[in-house]
Design a protein around this motif. Structure first.
Motif, PDB file in Angstrom:
ATOM      1  N   TYR A 148     -16.931 -21.943 -11.077  1.00  0.00           N
ATOM      2  CA  TYR A 148     -15.875 -22.958 -11.136  1.00  0.00           C
ATOM      3  C   TYR A 148     -15.459 -23.369  -9.726  1.00  0.00           C
ATOM      4  O   TYR A 148     -15.377 -24.556  -9.402  1.00  0.00           O
ATOM      5  CB  TYR A 148     -14.670 -22.412 -11.907  1.00  0.00           C
ATOM      6  CG  TYR A 148     -13.511 -23.377 -12.002  1.00  0.00           C
ATOM      7  CD1 TYR A 148     -13.593 -24.505 -12.820  1.00  0.00           C
ATOM      8  CD2 TYR A 148     -12.341 -23.172 -11.278  1.00  0.00           C
ATOM      9  CE1 TYR A 148     -12.532 -25.402 -12.909  1.00  0.00           C
ATOM     10  CE2 TYR A 148     -11.274 -24.063 -11.368  1.00  0.00           C
ATOM     11  CZ  TYR A 148     -11.372 -25.164 -12.189  1.00  0.00           C
ATOM     12  OH  TYR A 148     -10.328 -26.053 -12.273  1.00  0.00           O
ATOM     13  N   ARG A 164     -11.802  -9.962  -7.608  1.00  0.00           N
ATOM     14  CA  ARG A 164     -10.779 -10.376  -8.555  1.00  0.00           C
ATOM     15  C   ARG A 164     -11.397 -10.857  -9.869  1.00  0.00           C
ATOM     16  O   ARG A 164     -10.897 -10.554 -10.953  1.00  0.00           O
ATOM     17  CB  ARG A 164      -9.886 -11.457  -7.939  1.00  0.00           C
ATOM     18  CG  ARG A 164      -8.473 -11.428  -8.521  1.00  0.00           C
ATOM     19  CD  ARG A 164      -7.565 -12.506  -7.954  1.00  0.00           C
ATOM     20  NE  ARG A 164      -7.586 -12.572  -6.519  1.00  0.00           N
ATOM     21  CZ  ARG A 164      -8.084 -13.604  -5.819  1.00  0.00           C
ATOM     22  NH1 ARG A 164      -8.554 -14.658  -6.427  1.00  0.00           N
ATOM     23  NH2 ARG A 164      -8.078 -13.572  -4.507  1.00  0.00           N
ATOM     24  N   ALA A 168     -10.638  -9.181 -13.460  1.00  0.00           N
ATOM     25  CA  ALA A 168     -10.096  -9.978 -14.563  1.00  0.00           C
ATOM     26  C   ALA A 168     -10.945  -9.803 -15.819  1.00  0.00           C
ATOM     27  O   ALA A 168     -10.413  -9.620 -16.922  1.00  0.00           O
ATOM     28  CB  ALA A 168     -10.027 -11.455 -14.159  1.00  0.00           C
ATOM     29  N   ALA A 171     -10.286  -6.295 -17.243  1.00  0.00           N
ATOM     30  CA  ALA A 171      -8.992  -6.179 -17.938  1.00  0.00           C
ATOM     31  C   ALA A 171      -9.067  -6.827 -19.322  1.00  0.00           C
ATOM     32  O   ALA A 171      -8.554  -6.278 -20.308  1.00  0.00           O
ATOM     33  CB  ALA A 171      -7.886  -6.825 -17.095  1.00  0.00           C
ATOM     34  N   ALA A 172      -9.710  -8.002 -19.395  1.00  0.00           N
ATOM     35  CA  ALA A 172      -9.830  -8.690 -20.679  1.00  0.00           C
ATOM     36  C   ALA A 172     -10.707  -7.898 -21.644  1.00  0.00           C
ATOM     37  O   ALA A 172     -10.380  -7.763 -22.834  1.00  0.00           O
ATOM     38  CB  ALA A 172     -10.405 -10.096 -20.461  1.00  0.00           C
ATOM     39  N   VAL A 177     -10.474  -8.464 -25.791  1.00  0.00           N
ATOM     40  CA  VAL A 177     -10.614  -9.921 -25.939  1.00  0.00           C
ATOM     41  C   VAL A 177     -12.051 -10.319 -26.292  1.00  0.00           C
ATOM     42  O   VAL A 177     -12.271 -11.308 -26.985  1.00  0.00           O
ATOM     43  CB  VAL A 177     -10.151 -10.646 -24.647  1.00  0.00           C
ATOM     44  CG1 VAL A 177     -10.406 -12.148 -24.736  1.00  0.00           C
ATOM     45  CG2 VAL A 177      -8.682 -10.370 -24.364  1.00  0.00           C
TER      46      VAL A 177
ATOM     47  N   GLU B 137      -3.953 -19.042  -9.726  1.00  0.00           N
ATOM     48  CA  GLU B 137      -5.115 -18.197  -9.981  1.00  0.00           C
ATOM     49  C   GLU B 137      -5.232 -17.892 -11.481  1.00  0.00           C
ATOM     50  O   GLU B 137      -6.330 -17.825 -12.034  1.00  0.00           O
ATOM     51  CB  GLU B 137      -5.003 -16.909  -9.156  1.00  0.00           C
ATOM     52  CG  GLU B 137      -6.244 -16.061  -9.100  1.00  0.00           C
ATOM     53  CD  GLU B 137      -7.469 -16.745  -8.501  1.00  0.00           C
ATOM     54  OE1 GLU B 137      -7.347 -17.816  -7.888  1.00  0.00           O
ATOM     55  OE2 GLU B 137      -8.565 -16.196  -8.692  1.00  0.00           O
ATOM     56  N   ARG B 140      -6.667 -21.080 -13.033  1.00  0.00           N
ATOM     57  CA  ARG B 140      -8.110 -21.143 -12.747  1.00  0.00           C
ATOM     58  C   ARG B 140      -8.880 -20.227 -13.703  1.00  0.00           C
ATOM     59  O   ARG B 140      -9.901 -20.601 -14.247  1.00  0.00           O
ATOM     60  CB  ARG B 140      -8.400 -20.653 -11.322  1.00  0.00           C
ATOM     61  CG  ARG B 140      -8.394 -21.715 -10.285  1.00  0.00           C
ATOM     62  CD  ARG B 140      -8.876 -21.124  -8.950  1.00  0.00           C
ATOM     63  NE  ARG B 140      -8.238 -21.812  -7.855  1.00  0.00           N
ATOM     64  CZ  ARG B 140      -7.147 -21.392  -7.220  1.00  0.00           C
ATOM     65  NH1 ARG B 140      -6.579 -20.243  -7.548  1.00  0.00           N
ATOM     66  NH2 ARG B 140      -6.626 -22.105  -6.264  1.00  0.00           N
ATOM     67  N   GLU B 167      -6.792 -15.923 -23.863  1.00  0.00           N
ATOM     68  CA  GLU B 167      -6.503 -14.493 -24.065  1.00  0.00           C
ATOM     69  C   GLU B 167      -7.025 -13.653 -22.902  1.00  0.00           C
ATOM     70  O   GLU B 167      -6.379 -12.683 -22.489  1.00  0.00           O
ATOM     71  CB  GLU B 167      -7.136 -14.007 -25.380  1.00  0.00           C
ATOM     72  CG  GLU B 167      -6.460 -14.538 -26.631  1.00  0.00           C
ATOM     73  CD  GLU B 167      -5.019 -14.041 -26.794  1.00  0.00           C
ATOM     74  OE1 GLU B 167      -4.705 -12.938 -26.315  1.00  0.00           O
ATOM     75  OE2 GLU B 167      -4.216 -14.791 -27.380  1.00  0.00           O
ATOM     76  N   ALA B 168      -8.195 -14.017 -22.383  1.00  0.00           N
ATOM     77  CA  ALA B 168      -8.779 -13.258 -21.268  1.00  0.00           C
ATOM     78  C   ALA B 168      -7.905 -13.400 -20.020  1.00  0.00           C
ATOM     79  O   ALA B 168      -7.618 -12.408 -19.335  1.00  0.00           O
ATOM     80  CB  ALA B 168     -10.206 -13.736 -20.984  1.00  0.00           C
ATOM     81  N   ALA B 171      -4.709 -11.358 -20.558  1.00  0.00           N
ATOM     82  CA  ALA B 171      -4.915  -9.905 -20.416  1.00  0.00           C
ATOM     83  C   ALA B 171      -5.023  -9.517 -18.936  1.00  0.00           C
ATOM     84  O   ALA B 171      -4.437  -8.517 -18.498  1.00  0.00           O
ATOM     85  CB  ALA B 171      -6.175  -9.467 -21.174  1.00  0.00           C
ATOM     86  N   ALA B 172      -5.754 -10.337 -18.159  1.00  0.00           N
ATOM     87  CA  ALA B 172      -5.921 -10.047 -16.734  1.00  0.00           C
ATOM     88  C   ALA B 172      -4.584 -10.185 -16.000  1.00  0.00           C
ATOM     89  O   ALA B 172      -4.237  -9.345 -15.157  1.00  0.00           O
ATOM     90  CB  ALA B 172      -6.967 -10.982 -16.129  1.00  0.00           C
ATOM     91  N   ALA B 175      -2.372  -7.292 -16.722  1.00  0.00           N
ATOM     92  CA  ALA B 175      -2.847  -6.083 -16.036  1.00  0.00           C
ATOM     93  C   ALA B 175      -2.567  -6.134 -14.536  1.00  0.00           C
ATOM     94  O   ALA B 175      -2.865  -5.184 -13.812  1.00  0.00           O
ATOM     95  CB  ALA B 175      -4.341  -5.886 -16.293  1.00  0.00           C
ATOM     96  N   VAL B 177      -3.900  -8.309 -12.328  1.00  0.00           N
ATOM     97  CA  VAL B 177      -5.059  -8.710 -11.518  1.00  0.00           C
ATOM     98  C   VAL B 177      -4.723  -9.885 -10.602  1.00  0.00           C
ATOM     99  O   VAL B 177      -5.282 -10.021  -9.521  1.00  0.00           O
ATOM    100  CB  VAL B 177      -6.267  -9.061 -12.422  1.00  0.00           C
ATOM    101  CG1 VAL B 177      -7.428  -9.602 -11.612  1.00  0.00           C
ATOM    102  CG2 VAL B 177      -6.696  -7.852 -13.245  1.00  0.00           C
ATOM    103  N   PHE B 178      -3.797 -10.763 -11.042  1.00  0.00           N
ATOM    104  CA  PHE B 178      -3.498 -11.964 -10.248  1.00  0.00           C
ATOM    105  C   PHE B 178      -2.228 -11.841  -9.417  1.00  0.00           C
ATOM    106  O   PHE B 178      -1.700 -12.836  -8.928  1.00  0.00           O
ATOM    107  CB  PHE B 178      -3.410 -13.189 -11.174  1.00  0.00           C
ATOM    108  CG  PHE B 178      -4.636 -13.369 -12.034  1.00  0.00           C
ATOM    109  CD1 PHE B 178      -5.899 -13.293 -11.473  1.00  0.00           C
ATOM    110  CD2 PHE B 178      -4.524 -13.612 -13.403  1.00  0.00           C
ATOM    111  CE1 PHE B 178      -7.042 -13.451 -12.252  1.00  0.00           C
ATOM    112  CE2 PHE B 178      -5.650 -13.767 -14.196  1.00  0.00           C
ATOM    113  CZ  PHE B 178      -6.917 -13.685 -13.622  1.00  0.00           C
TER     114      PHE B 178
END
Lengths: 184, 184
Positions: A148, A164, A168, A171-172, A177, B137, B140, B167-168, B171-172, B175, B177-178
């Motif tokens: 992307y 990252r 991500a 985690a999903a 998921v 993020e 994205r 959903e992904a 979840a991230a 958790a 992640v971002f």
């Protein structure tokens, strides 16, 4: 012929890829190349088809976090490599406009998704991810943010972006998921 | 002029977009269009620049899951729309090859990321996501799997794909992640 095609793309870009150029570089008669590959798109597609069948080291670090991080690191390192990255960026860009190259790229990526999915199969066996987690979908999730940025939003990718993206996807996947319907 | 540009892209594809065609459709003298936009890429870039500034309804369903699901649903519905989707696919494809269109697309998407990030700001305020979560993020991450399938791997996107992408990302984000470095 494939080496000559990739070298021509690296030097001239996909826009400069010609049957004449590849024939000259490979030291082969132009007519031979025309007969077999027809045009630049045919040469590029063939290079991608060959790459699909190539052995490719699926990460196997011992745990799913390490494997996913290695996977996304490899993608970033590849596209940021001055030679290989230039060729691959040109092929992906070409596929956006050319139907023959697109089919070859889709086949190439489908093969990569399938092979890399073994990372998730092992993780499920080790009890790191839920039973029924879709490996190909996990792999797509891990690499999608990189593509992307590279090809759509035009933002840079680096080791941090790679880490990252892997975290991500992890985690999903852990949250369930990517568990296939009927498998949860 | 922008409507005429988009209508021409919808009818002819980006490859068929010409100053002549747009001038004829808009009922404007060719020379006027040339003077201001120079070429097809200029017209496409201008259409994208205008779209960047347009009001656009950021989802506000009351919770972050609903907002992210609505965001990814809107992207999928847009690209699967016979008219708007054709135009947008053509513009994204054009950007892969044309530097002027690319800069306009990157600006357009950066503006979308910024606006959509308010979904995450509200989620943090409501305590749904960790303090310091990077909204852009997260956005994205939510949309990347859709663009990856549409423009890179050539796989279909549907309501199910949209829901899974949301959903992904959720979840991230949950958790951590971002969470931006230094904010955790």
């Amino acid at each position: 012929m494939r080496e000559a095609t990739l070298a021509e793309i690296a030097d001239q870009g996909y826009g400069g890829l010609t049957v004449e150029g590849v024939a000259a570089r490979a030291g082969v008669h132009r007519a031979t190349v025309y007969r077999r590959w027809r045009n630049a798109a045919g040469l590029a597609a063939d290079a991608l088809d060959l790459a699909s069948g190539e052995p490719w080291p699926v990460p196997d670090t011992g745990d799913v976090r390490g494997d996913l991080r290695e996977l996304t690191s490899l993608v970033v390192a590849h596209f940021n490599d001055p030679h290989a990255g230039t060729v691959s960026r040109a092929l992906v860009s070409a596929a956006v406009h050319d139907e023959v190259t697109a089919r070859a790229l889709h086949g190439f990526l489908a093969a990569r998704h399938r092979r890399a999915a073994s990372v998730v199969v092992r993780a499920v066996e080790r009890g790191e991810l839920p039973e029924g987690t879709d490996g190909e979908e996990t792999v797509r999730a891990a690499v999608a943010p990189l593509y992307y940025r590279l090809f759509i939003s035009g933002e840079p990718v680096d080791a941090e972006t790679a880490a990252r993206a892997a975290e991500a996807a992890l985690a999903a996947a852990r949250a369930g998921v990517f568990v296939e319907p009927g498998c949860s």
